[in-house]
Design a protein around this motif. Structure first.
Motif, mmCIF file in Angstrom:
data_model
loop_
_atom_site.group_PDB
_atom_site.id
_atom_site.type_symbol
_atom_site.label_atom_id
_atom_site.label_comp_id
_atom_site.label_asym_id
_atom_site.label_seq_id
_atom_site.Cartn_x
_atom_site.Cartn_y
_atom_site.Cartn_z
ATOM 1 N N ASP A 1 0.838 -1.201 0.000
ATOM 2 C CA ASP A 1 0.000 0.000 0.000
ATOM 3 C C ASP A 1 0.873 1.251 0.000
ATOM 4 O O ASP A 1 2.090 1.189 0.114
ATOM 5 C CB ASP A 1 -0.968 -0.003 1.188
ATOM 6 N N ASP A 2 0.230 2.409 -0.157
ATOM 7 C CA ASP A 2 0.953 3.668 -0.311
ATOM 8 C C ASP A 2 1.860 3.990 0.866
ATOM 9 O O ASP A 2 2.897 4.641 0.698
ATOM 10 C CB ASP A 2 -0.036 4.808 -0.518
ATOM 11 N N SER A 3 1.480 3.559 2.056
ATOM 12 C CA SER A 3 2.302 3.863 3.229
ATOM 13 C C SER A 3 3.644 3.151 3.196
ATOM 14 O O SER A 3 4.571 3.532 3.917
ATOM 15 C CB SER A 3 1.542 3.471 4.507
ATOM 16 N N GLN A 4 3.769 2.136 2.342
ATOM 17 C CA GLN A 4 5.018 1.380 2.242
ATOM 18 C C GLN A 4 5.881 1.830 1.062
ATOM 19 O O GLN A 4 6.904 1.216 0.779
ATOM 20 C CB GLN A 4 4.700 -0.118 2.084
ATOM 21 N N ARG B 1 7.137 3.846 -7.930
ATOM 22 C CA ARG B 1 7.508 4.181 -6.551
ATOM 23 C C ARG B 1 8.148 2.961 -5.901
ATOM 24 O O ARG B 1 7.581 1.863 -5.900
ATOM 25 C CB ARG B 1 6.267 4.598 -5.763
ATOM 26 N N ILE C 1 9.517 0.844 0.563
ATOM 27 C CA ILE C 1 10.423 1.121 1.675
ATOM 28 C C ILE C 1 11.119 -0.161 2.106
ATOM 29 O O ILE C 1 12.279 -0.167 2.486
ATOM 30 C CB ILE C 1 9.638 1.749 2.851
#
Length: 345
Positions: free
Chosen positions: A32-35, A82, A85
């Motif tokens: 997801d975007d938080s990662q 992207r 992380i």
């Protein structure tokens, strides 16, 4: 008990596609975007189903998921992606968008229409060979496909070391028809090294793609001009004379001295059924000065009176075999049963 009805080929394919689409949605959501880190530009090195290998600005490769909203994605595409992380199950990023393409090589699919094969290519390297056979008609088909997508083609005759002196002379005479209309022709041997310097020079500072029938030695040529790649090679089948498919997906490689090369899966037939007859004629580049000048607007360029192509062939301005090749393509297109038939041209 009622016997369960067997699914048709079309139904089976739709079930498979629906399953694949569902897997794509599930895979795209594993990160997801938080990662994810900030968006950056990248280059598609290769595409594997619902994943792609993306090269970053430092030429590091990242295996990425594809967003559900993403359109078609092929080797050579420039993308926005992207990085993750942290890597999750071998996936280290997500491709979010595809930048506009300068060029795109397409091939018709019997079920899904015209599909892209590779993008942002500067030239097509049409590899032919003395094995399984040197076929000018096959070369003509590839040249039509190249002209249709407006990509400059270069013809490479591979394995010339297998030719005797008289056979070499005959091959050069056959291919002279292409030199006469402006195509570059190279004679190459991976075993003796003939023509490899000229081939490397022609590939420098360009993004090129190798196309050709199976067994003509495309992967061997990749090895010869780029030894560090160590691409798979395979032998020609002793039984059929057709080559084994040694490359399973298109992949992009960089030359240390500049330029890139896309090695594509073997293509035994480059279908042309999606082209209009007028477009096929236009893709024979030496025909263009005569098109539209025949006596009859619907001239088939055969026995029609007042046909400028026939007149040009008689006068030696158009090679008679090239005109015959055009008619062979048109006859095959006229005989095709449907666009979806697996044996269509």
């Amino acid at each position: 008990m009622t016997k369960k009805k067997k699914l048709s080929k079309g139904q089976t394919r739709r079930v498979r596609d629906n399953h694949s689409a569902r897997l794509k949605r599930e895979v795209a959501d594993t990160i997801d975007d938080s990662q994810l880190g900030p968006q950056q530009d990248g280059l598609v090195i290769s595409r594997f189903g619902q994943h792609a290998d993306i090269e970053d600005s430092e030429q590091h490769i990242h295996r990425c998921n594809l967003r559900r909203t993403l359109g078609s994605l092929v080797t050579g595409d420039k993308v926005a992606w992207r990085p993750g992380i942290a890597s999750a199950q071998g996936i280290s990023g997500v491709v979010e968008a595809v930048h506009p393409r300068s060029t795109v090589l397409t091939r018709p699919d019997f079920y899904d229409g015209v599909k892209p094969v590779a993008a942002n290519i500067d030239q097509i390297v049409l590899v032919s060979s003395v094995l399984p056979e040197l076929s000018c008609h096959v070369i003509d088909r590839y040249l039509v496909a190249a002209e249709d997508v407006d990509m400059p083609p270069m013809i490479v005759l591979n394995k010339v070391d297998l030719l005797s002196s008289s056979e070499r002379q005959q091959a050069e005479q056959l291919l002279q028809r292409y030199v006469a209309i402006g195509y570059q022709v190279l004679y190459v041997s991976c075993d003796t090294g003939e023509g490899l310097i000229e081939l490397k020079q022609a590939l420098k500072d360009r993004t090129s793609i190798f196309v050709g029938q199976s067994g003509v030695g495309k992967s061997s040529l990749v090895n010869a001009v780029m030894p560090e790649v160590a691409a798979l090679t395979g032998a020609v089948s002793d039984n059929s004379g057709l080559g084994q498919h040694t490359t399973t997906t298109a992949r992009l490689y960089h030359f240390p001295s500049g330029g890139s090369l896309i090695d594509s899966p073997g293509i035994r037939e480059f279908s042309l059924w999606h082209l209009a007859p007028e477009r096929v004629a236009w893709c024979f580049r030496e025909f263009r000065d005569y098109l539209g000048g025949c006596r009859f607007r619907d001239c088939k360029h055969g026995t029609d009176p007042g046909c400028l192509l026939q007149q040009a062939s008689t006068e030696g301005h158009i090679h008679e075999d090239r005109l015959a090749s055009y008619h062979r393509i048109m006859a095959a297109m006229a005989d095709k049963p449907t666009r979806h038939h697996p044996n269509s041209l």
